[in-house]
Design a protein around this motif. Structure first.
Motif, PDB file in Angstrom:
ATOM      1  N   LEU A 174     -72.078  78.601 -59.385  1.00 29.85           N
ATOM      2  CA  LEU A 174     -71.266  77.821 -60.326  1.00 29.85           C
ATOM      3  C   LEU A 174     -70.314  78.708 -61.125  1.00 29.85           C
ATOM      4  O   LEU A 174     -69.145  78.370 -61.332  1.00 29.85           O
ATOM      5  CB  LEU A 174     -72.160  77.055 -61.296  1.00 29.85           C
ATOM      6  N   PHE A 175     -70.818  79.844 -61.583  1.00 31.88           N
ATOM      7  CA  PHE A 175     -69.998  80.778 -62.350  1.00 31.88           C
ATOM      8  C   PHE A 175     -68.826  81.276 -61.506  1.00 31.88           C
ATOM      9  O   PHE A 175     -67.673  81.246 -61.945  1.00 31.88           O
ATOM     10  CB  PHE A 175     -70.834  81.951 -62.856  1.00 31.88           C
ATOM     11  N   LEU A 176     -69.131  81.731 -60.287  1.00 31.51           N
ATOM     12  CA  LEU A 176     -68.080  82.258 -59.415  1.00 31.51           C
ATOM     13  C   LEU A 176     -67.077  81.166 -59.042  1.00 31.51           C
ATOM     14  O   LEU A 176     -65.870  81.415 -58.982  1.00 31.51           O
ATOM     15  CB  LEU A 176     -68.695  82.869 -58.153  1.00 31.51           C
ATOM     16  N   GLN A 177     -67.571  79.969 -58.849  1.00 34.54           N
ATOM     17  CA  GLN A 177     -66.693  78.849 -58.512  1.00 34.54           C
ATOM     18  C   GLN A 177     -65.771  78.512 -59.693  1.00 34.54           C
ATOM     19  O   GLN A 177     -64.579  78.251 -59.505  1.00 34.54           O
ATOM     20  CB  GLN A 177     -67.538  77.643 -58.124  1.00 34.54           C
ATOM     21  N   SER A 178     -66.309  78.563 -60.902  1.00 38.09           N
ATOM     22  CA  SER A 178     -65.500  78.264 -62.088  1.00 38.09           C
ATOM     23  C   SER A 178     -64.384  79.287 -62.285  1.00 38.09           C
ATOM     24  O   SER A 178     -63.353  78.987 -62.871  1.00 38.09           O
ATOM     25  CB  SER A 178     -66.377  78.200 -63.342  1.00 38.09           C
TER      26      SER A 178
END
Length: 178
Positions: A142-146
């Motif tokens: 989720l962090f990398l996607q954000s």
């Protein structure tokens, strides 16, 4: 044993059943026949280990538990086809505790945004540790996607890979880009 031989189960798989699940042979013939019939109807291949695992799960969970777990999956939007697909791919997903199914589905669907049908295609994730694997890896994703550093990926690409590969793809590769 006779029923299994008649169903086309090879000796090697019969030996595996005896070694791994000897208590299943103590079921009444009526109950065993019913489980065998249901597994055959789901088109399991009697030459493969999944056939034996499916019989084991059907016998182990029993009808009331099976129906309750099926109801949980249906609550998450699974169709008859999704239930059969998940069970054929990973019969042990019906051994997962009700609360764990709910927690994993909640995280994958509501937090990570996956369609519940995606979980039916990768049901092994239901048996993975929520605290040690699913939440940590999902949070990294989720962090990398954000940050726009990764695109949408399937469950397999995030959760089924080993730890070393996950670190290389999602942690170390991102450090090199920074």
């Amino acid at each position: 044993m006779k029923l299994l031989r008649e169903a086309g189960v090879p000796e090697s798989k019969l030996v595996r059943l005896i070694e791994s699940f000897p208590t299943q042979l103590k079921n009444s013939p009526k109950v065993f026949k019913e489980a065998l019939r249901e597994v055959k109807e789901m088109k399991f291949d009697p030459l493969k280990l999944q056939f034996i695992l499916a019989i084991h799960v059907k016998l182990y969970v029993g009808k009331p538990t099976w129906e309750r777990r099926e109801g949980i999956y249906r609550k998450w939007g699974w169709s008859d086809g999704n239930v059969v697909t998940a069970f054929r791919r990973y019969p042990l997903c019906f051994l997962t505790a009700d609360e764990k199914i709910e927690a994993v589905m909640d995280f994958l669907v509501n937090q990570l945004g996956y369609a519940s049908s995606c979980v039916a295609k990768c049901p092994v994730v239901l048996n993975m540790s929520l605290k040690r694997r699913i939440i940590p890896r999902g949070s990294v994703f989720l962090f990398l996607q954000s940050k726009g550093l990764v695109r949408n990926l399937g469950l397999t690409a995030i959760f089924k890979i080993d730890e070393k590969t996950f670190l290389r793809r999602f942690i170390f590769l991102q450090e090199e880009r920074s």
